[in-house]
Design a protein around this motif. Structure first.
Motif, PDB file in Angstrom:
ATOM      1  N   VAL A 149      54.677  75.933  55.095  1.00 26.49           N
ATOM      2  CA  VAL A 149      53.951  76.821  56.245  1.00 26.49           C
ATOM      3  C   VAL A 149      52.703  76.268  57.234  1.00 26.49           C
ATOM      4  O   VAL A 149      51.984  75.956  56.255  1.00 26.49           O
ATOM      5  N   VAL A 150      52.989  76.272  58.302  1.00 26.48           N
ATOM      6  CA  VAL A 150      51.688  75.549  59.019  1.00 26.48           C
ATOM      7  C   VAL A 150      51.384  76.566  60.246  1.00 26.48           C
ATOM      8  O   VAL A 150      52.180  77.358  60.794  1.00 26.48           O
ATOM      9  N   PHE A 151      50.040  76.890  60.101  1.00 27.50           N
ATOM     10  CA  PHE A 151      49.435  77.628  61.301  1.00 27.50           C
ATOM     11  C   PHE A 151      48.832  76.726  62.189  1.00 27.50           C
ATOM     12  O   PHE A 151      47.523  76.162  61.588  1.00 27.50           O
ATOM     13  N   LEU A 152      49.130  76.806  63.411  1.00 27.55           N
ATOM     14  CA  LEU A 152      48.352  76.060  64.326  1.00 27.55           C
ATOM     15  C   LEU A 152      47.620  76.984  65.395  1.00 27.55           C
ATOM     16  O   LEU A 152      48.191  77.771  65.854  1.00 27.55           O
ATOM     17  N   VAL A 153      46.434  76.641  65.222  1.00 28.65           N
ATOM     18  CA  VAL A 153      45.589  77.683  65.928  1.00 28.65           C
ATOM     19  C   VAL A 153      44.712  77.005  66.820  1.00 28.65           C
ATOM     20  O   VAL A 153      44.387  75.916  66.891  1.00 28.65           O
ATOM     21  N   GLY A 154      44.249  78.097  67.831  1.00 27.19           N
ATOM     22  CA  GLY A 154      43.429  77.436  68.994  1.00 27.19           C
ATOM     23  C   GLY A 154      44.243  76.767  69.856  1.00 27.19           C
ATOM     24  O   GLY A 154      43.498  75.823  70.482  1.00 27.19           O
ATOM     25  N   VAL A 155      45.645  76.983  70.116  1.00 24.80           N
ATOM     26  CA  VAL A 155      46.107  75.984  70.997  1.00 24.80           C
ATOM     27  C   VAL A 155      46.146  76.743  72.396  1.00 24.80           C
ATOM     28  O   VAL A 155      47.088  77.407  72.959  1.00 24.80           O
ATOM     29  N   ALA A 156      45.089  76.661  72.866  1.00 27.59           N
ATOM     30  CA  ALA A 156      44.567  76.960  74.304  1.00 27.59           C
ATOM     31  C   ALA A 156      44.226  76.011  75.025  1.00 27.59           C
ATOM     32  O   ALA A 156      43.516  74.908  74.585  1.00 27.59           O
ATOM     33  N   GLU A 157      44.160  76.187  76.357  1.00 23.36           N
ATOM     34  CA  GLU A 157      43.674  75.259  77.327  1.00 23.36           C
ATOM     35  C   GLU A 157      42.132  75.068  77.061  1.00 23.36           C
ATOM     36  O   GLU A 157      41.473  76.058  76.865  1.00 23.36           O
ATOM     37  N   GLY A 158      41.670  73.704  76.998  1.00 19.71           N
ATOM     38  CA  GLY A 158      40.295  73.559  76.976  1.00 19.71           C
ATOM     39  C   GLY A 158      39.946  72.970  75.248  1.00 19.71           C
ATOM     40  O   GLY A 158      39.138  72.404  75.138  1.00 19.71           O
ATOM     41  N   MET A 159      41.137  73.489  74.447  1.00 15.75           N
ATOM     42  CA  MET A 159      40.922  73.127  72.941  1.00 15.75           C
ATOM     43  C   MET A 159      42.206  72.015  73.039  1.00 15.75           C
ATOM     44  O   MET A 159      42.290  71.165  72.044  1.00 15.75           O
ATOM     45  N   MET A 160      43.315  72.469  73.363  1.00 14.72           N
ATOM     46  CA  MET A 160      44.525  71.773  73.328  1.00 14.72           C
ATOM     47  C   MET A 160      45.291  71.576  74.697  1.00 14.72           C
ATOM     48  O   MET A 160      46.058  72.641  74.949  1.00 14.72           O
ATOM     49  N   PRO A 161      45.245  70.722  75.678  1.00 15.25           N
ATOM     50  CA  PRO A 161      44.329  69.528  75.497  1.00 15.25           C
ATOM     51  C   PRO A 161      42.872  69.716  75.256  1.00 15.25           C
ATOM     52  O   PRO A 161      42.594  70.864  75.913  1.00 15.25           O
ATOM     53  N   ILE A 162      42.018  68.860  74.707  1.00 14.28           N
ATOM     54  CA  ILE A 162      40.611  69.118  74.714  1.00 14.28           C
ATOM     55  C   ILE A 162      39.920  68.816  76.156  1.00 14.28           C
ATOM     56  O   ILE A 162      40.767  68.103  76.840  1.00 14.28           O
ATOM     57  N   THR A 163      38.960  69.589  76.116  1.00 11.72           N
ATOM     58  CA  THR A 163      38.314  69.722  77.581  1.00 11.72           C
ATOM     59  C   THR A 163      38.113  68.124  78.238  1.00 11.72           C
ATOM     60  O   THR A 163      38.285  67.810  79.332  1.00 11.72           O
ATOM     61  N   TYR A 164      37.597  67.187  77.213  1.00 15.39           N
ATOM     62  CA  TYR A 164      37.222  65.794  77.776  1.00 15.39           C
ATOM     63  C   TYR A 164      38.473  65.048  77.885  1.00 15.39           C
ATOM     64  O   TYR A 164      38.117  63.689  78.417  1.00 15.39           O
ATOM     65  N   ALA A 165      39.427  65.452  77.798  1.00 18.01           N
ATOM     66  CA  ALA A 165      40.746  64.550  78.191  1.00 18.01           C
ATOM     67  C   ALA A 165      41.095  64.899  79.616  1.00 18.01           C
ATOM     68  O   ALA A 165      41.500  65.657  80.053  1.00 18.01           O
ATOM     69  N   LYS A 166      40.815  63.666  80.143  1.00 21.36           N
ATOM     70  CA  LYS A 166      40.689  63.820  81.750  1.00 21.36           C
ATOM     71  C   LYS A 166      41.986  62.959  82.233  1.00 21.36           C
ATOM     72  O   LYS A 166      42.658  63.439  83.116  1.00 21.36           O
ATOM     73  N   THR A 167      42.205  61.659  81.706  1.00 22.68           N
ATOM     74  CA  THR A 167      43.220  60.712  82.407  1.00 22.68           C
ATOM     75  C   THR A 167      44.692  61.168  81.897  1.00 22.68           C
ATOM     76  O   THR A 167      44.951  61.997  81.052  1.00 22.68           O
ATOM     77  N   ASP A 168      45.567  60.796  82.586  1.00 23.56           N
ATOM     78  CA  ASP A 168      47.066  61.247  82.269  1.00 23.56           C
ATOM     79  C   ASP A 168      47.245  60.415  80.595  1.00 23.56           C
ATOM     80  O   ASP A 168      48.069  61.279  79.812  1.00 23.56           O
ATOM     81  N   GLU A 169      46.650  59.175  80.577  1.00 24.00           N
ATOM     82  CA  GLU A 169      46.912  59.020  78.960  1.00 24.00           C
ATOM     83  C   GLU A 169      46.179  59.636  78.181  1.00 24.00           C
ATOM     84  O   GLU A 169      46.817  59.819  76.997  1.00 24.00           O
ATOM     85  N   GLN A 170      44.928  60.145  78.488  1.00 23.48           N
ATOM     86  CA  GLN A 170      44.502  61.156  77.432  1.00 23.48           C
ATOM     87  C   GLN A 170      45.084  62.248  77.292  1.00 23.48           C
ATOM     88  O   GLN A 170      45.286  62.882  76.018  1.00 23.48           O
ATOM     89  N   ILE A 171      45.704  63.059  78.380  1.00 20.96           N
ATOM     90  CA  ILE A 171      46.359  64.280  78.173  1.00 20.96           C
ATOM     91  C   ILE A 171      47.468  64.036  77.334  1.00 20.96           C
ATOM     92  O   ILE A 171      48.031  64.784  76.288  1.00 20.96           O
ATOM     93  N   GLU A 172      48.160  62.937  77.486  1.00 18.42           N
ATOM     94  CA  GLU A 172      49.582  62.543  76.892  1.00 18.42           C
ATOM     95  C   GLU A 172      49.446  62.362  75.378  1.00 18.42           C
ATOM     96  O   GLU A 172      50.000  62.917  74.437  1.00 18.42           O
ATOM     97  N   GLU A 173      48.213  61.715  74.902  1.00 14.97           N
ATOM     98  CA  GLU A 173      47.690  61.622  73.750  1.00 14.97           C
ATOM     99  C   GLU A 173      47.612  63.064  72.896  1.00 14.97           C
ATOM    100  O   GLU A 173      47.773  63.314  71.849  1.00 14.97           O
ATOM    101  N   GLU A 174      46.994  63.990  73.697  1.00 11.67           N
ATOM    102  CA  GLU A 174      46.916  65.419  73.238  1.00 11.67           C
ATOM    103  C   GLU A 174      48.039  66.057  72.828  1.00 11.67           C
ATOM    104  O   GLU A 174      48.269  66.671  71.905  1.00 11.67           O
TER     105      GLU A 174
END
Length: 767
Positions: free
Chosen positions: A548-573
């Motif tokens: 059983v897995v609880f994935l928590v905090g799956v909201a914009e600003g945390m997933m993807p994290i705020t400092y992910a700006k580029t397309d590559e960073q977003i895709e890594e998130e």
């Protein structure tokens, strides 16, 4: 939202309810972590292959030449490669001492050693890159350099702080951590201090401070190390590379020792690790690499999947095996995971693997929205308590979050609910003081137990162990509350449970046998299970799995994290969330909160990655969940110069990219800067100097306004490429490397205005 609770019965993944013939078609393939605790050693080489599916068997029997295993999450990659090594050893094809298997964590290396031992292939070296390099460096240093190897510093952050003080630069705790990470990135990408600013610009990496200032700190840090006679973690690889490059005799000695290499998690290799691997190999091709580009989540450390994705190009004769049969997760979990990647784009997405669950159906993933973060933590703790009450073991439940700072809220909520927990990433099990003390006590009891009054009235092994552990603070009932006392008790309880399992597997075992087993496990870092819910960041959960897995905090600003700006960073998130989803075997809970604190402004929204994957959400970019052109399982065998498909499923259509060629002389381009200019560095330029100067001035103004380095707007090479092409419209500008969609949207109008002879920034201000 109500949650349906069922009692989760433990069974081997893929195992049928009724007995069936012992073939892979009838479900006897098991997930890697679901093998028996103390399995019987196979009695022959052929027995090693029993229970492997067709693709895993292809991996195990492909013992010659380059082999590339593209393995999706939960497809048994570790099982496949350990059986490959064991089969080669048991068949007499591989000598144990000639095999070096490398991976990225001590835990993974320990697990690999433990499995090889269970398969009758003891003696094979399974280590991390750093561990293998350190052993070689320690051995050859007196011969190559003279004297003893300098002392290795465990943590470099204090040295970085001292370097900052020497440079009279004030850094707070967060900045110290960021600068330390930049130094580590520089070293694994083989960048010296003087080259740091251009290297950052070339990589389009966003530096935490002015690149020139970081270069100054980096140089001072290296000077301090030399003055104090110490080396750091990255120096181990750098120095090993230097020794092997400079001393051909030492390189040949290493190559004579190791004839066969296996590299796990190959998507995570850095340029420095790749260089070391090439020096180990020499001109040989006895190499097996295993990886999944869709699980590339450490690029910020210098890791790159390019070596995995380019493997067939570099080794045309390679055998490529794709593992897509997922033995870990239910079809419902796999469908969500495939849906996440169906919406992805970029090079890693072009090579994604479409997983096919081999398990029976389970419950659909649950998506829950909460008013605030404390309510989300309390809701998770409440549901975890219900699951434990329904029969799920606490050790088979995990709460996964994006950042470590989220942990405290969940620790408190679980403690308030009376639910035991353990923090992933804390001190390793066998390094804990209470475990070391307990091991010493058990060792003493095994030697002198006849004189120990604690053992007078106990006869069986589990009772003996419990008696010894009671002297170390273990009690039959756990202590109330949480904290250090509870953590110590959990460690001792894990040893008591291990004794019970050990006796069940080996009824005649003695206390001395158990001590020997503990010593083997300590050497392999193969820790027993601690009975507590796991709290872990998504990065540290890589390679693990739970019912059983609880994935928590799956909201914009945390997933993807705020400092992910580029397309590559977003895709890594996105890939990071994919890793989190694929940790779940049976049940998956995904949640987010609308506000940070009770009564706060409810301005958050669910992560964009969930669009189209949950009821009532807008459709995602990639269409329906679980659809797409992901690669199917199968085998491709290559011969030098061409490839022949021998696949069990149709191959996806692939984009064929022509090599980049210089538009002046026609030479093939490989340097990233030259590819941006579409010409060799030495070929004549037809750049419009006036346009370039205006672009340069405009970039400086944009950087000043946004408070970021100029190269974050556009690099020098991109400005030169624009000034050479002088595009007239957005499509023409978009064709220039370095001008992505985000930058086109943000700066395109200004740049095109400048190219047309107008001052775009001024025009916009006047408008």
């Amino acid at each position: 939202m109500p949650v349906a609770l069922v009692r989760l019965r433990r069974r081997t993944c893929g195992q049928p309810a009724q007995p069936s013939p012992a073939t892979w078609q009838h479900g006897c393939v098991t997930a890697a972590t679901h093998s028996p605790l103390f399995p019987r050693v196979p009695d022959s080489a052929d027995a090693v292959l029993e229970g492997l599916d067709p693709e895993q068997r292809e991996v195990a029997t492909a013992l010659h030449g380059p082999v590339c295993v593209l393995a999706g999450a939960g497809t048994g990659k570790t099982r496949a490669i350990t059986h490959r090594i064991a089969y080669g050893v048991r068949a007499g094809i591989l000598q144990p001492s000639s095999v070096l298997a490398v991976t990225f964590t001590n835990r993974a290396a320990g697990e690999m050693r433990g499995r090889l031992r269970q398969l009758g292939a003891a003696g094979v070296q399974a280590r991390t890159f750093h561990s293998a390099a350190l052993r070689q460096l320690q051995y050859f240093w007196p011969k190559a350099v003279g004297g003893s190897l300098p002392r290795l510093v465990d943590r470099k952050i204090q040295l970085v702080a001292d370097a900052a003080a020497a440079c009279r630069i004030r850094l707070d705790r967060g900045e110290l951590r960021d600068v330390t990470a930049e130094i580590e990135w520089s070293k694994v990408t083989q960048t010296v201090p003087a080259d740091y600013p251009p290297a950052v610009a070339k990589a389009e990496r966003e530096a935490p401070r002015d690149p020139a200032e970081i270069a100054q700190l980096y140089a001072a840090y290296e000077d301090l190390k030399r003055e104090r006679g110490v080396i750091d973690f990255e120096d181990v690889l750098l120095l090993t590379v230097a020794v092997l490059q400079d001393r051909q005799d030492i390189a040949e000695q290493v190559r004579a020792q190791y004839q066969h290499f296996v590299v796990d998690e190959y998507q995570d290799v850095s340029p420095l690790q790749q260089r070391l691997l090439e020096l180990w190999l020499g001109d040989r091709e006895n190499l097996c690499v295993v990886g999944d580009a869709s699980q590339t989540i450490y690029s910020f450390t210098g890791a790159t999947p390019d070596h995995l994705l380019d493997f067939r190009t570099k080794h045309p004769g390679a055998t490529v095996v794709k593992l897509v049969r997922d033995y870990r997760s239910t079809p419902q979990v796999v469908r969500l995971a495939n849906g996440l990647l169906a919406q992805a784009h970029g090079r890693a997405a072009d090579h994604r693997l479409e997983l096919v669950s081999q398990r029976g159906p389970g419950p659909d993933p649950v998506f829950i929205e909460y008013t605030d973060e404390p309510a989300e933590a309390e809701g998770a703790a409440r549901r975890i308590g219900e699951l434990i009450g329904a029969g799920v073991r606490a050790s088979e439940i995990a709460v996964l979050f994006r950042t470590n700072s989220q942990s405290e809220t969940y620790e408190q909520a679980l403690a308030d609910a009376g639910v035991p927990y353990q923090l992933r990433g804390a001190e390793r099990f066998f390094d804990r003081p209470e475990v070391r003390k307990a091991g010493s006590a058990l060792r003493a009891a095994a030697r002198f137990g006849g004189n120990d009054s604690l053992l007078d009235d106990v006869v069986d092994l589990p009772s003996q162990v419990r008696a010894v552990l009671s002297g170390e603070g273990w009690t039959a009932q756990p202590p109330a509350g949480s904290g250090a006392v509870r953590e110590r008790w959990e460690s001792l309880a894990a040893l008591a449970n291990l004794a019970q399992d050990f006796t069940a597997a080996k009824p005649d075992a003695t206390l001395a046998d158990l001590v020997a087993e503990l010593d083997e496990r300590a050497g392999a870092q193969h820790a027993p299970t601690v009975q507590g819910v796991t709290l872990a960041s998504l990065h540290s959960a890589k390679g693990l799995e739970w019912d059983v897995v609880f994935l928590v905090g799956v909201a914009e600003g945390m997933m993807p994290i705020t400092y992910a700006k580029t397309d590559e960073q977003i895709e890594e998130e996105r890939r990071l969330l994919y890793v989190g989803v694929t940790r779940a075997r049976e049940r998956l809970h995904v949640s987010w909160s609308l506000a940070r604190s009770p009564g706060g402004r409810a301005n958050r929204r669910p992560s964009r990655f969930l669009d189209g994957l949950r009821s009532g959400s807008p459709a995602g970019r990639g269409g329906a969940a679980g659809t797409g052109s992901g690669a199917m399982g199968g085998v491709e065998r290559g011969v030098p110069g061409r490839t022949t498909a021998v696949s069990t499923a149709p191959e996806p259509r692939r984009r064929h990219r022509s090599p980049a060629r210089c538009r002046v002389c026609g030479r093939t381009l490989t340097d990233a800067g030259e590819m941006k200019l579409m010409r060799c560095e030495d070929c004549p330029s037809d750049m419009d100097e006036g346009v370039y100067e205006r672009l340069h001035d405009w970039r400086g103004e944009q950087a000043r306004r946004s408070g970021q380095p100029a190269f974050c707007v556009f690099t020098d090479k991109t400005l030169m490429a624009i000034a050479e092409a002088v595009p007239e419209d957005p499509p023409g500008l978009a064709r220039i490397p370095g001008v992505g969609k985000r930058k086109l949207d943000r700066y395109g109008a200004d740049v095109l205005a400048i190219c047309a002879g107008r001052d775009g920034a001024q025009d916009k201000d006047q408008d």
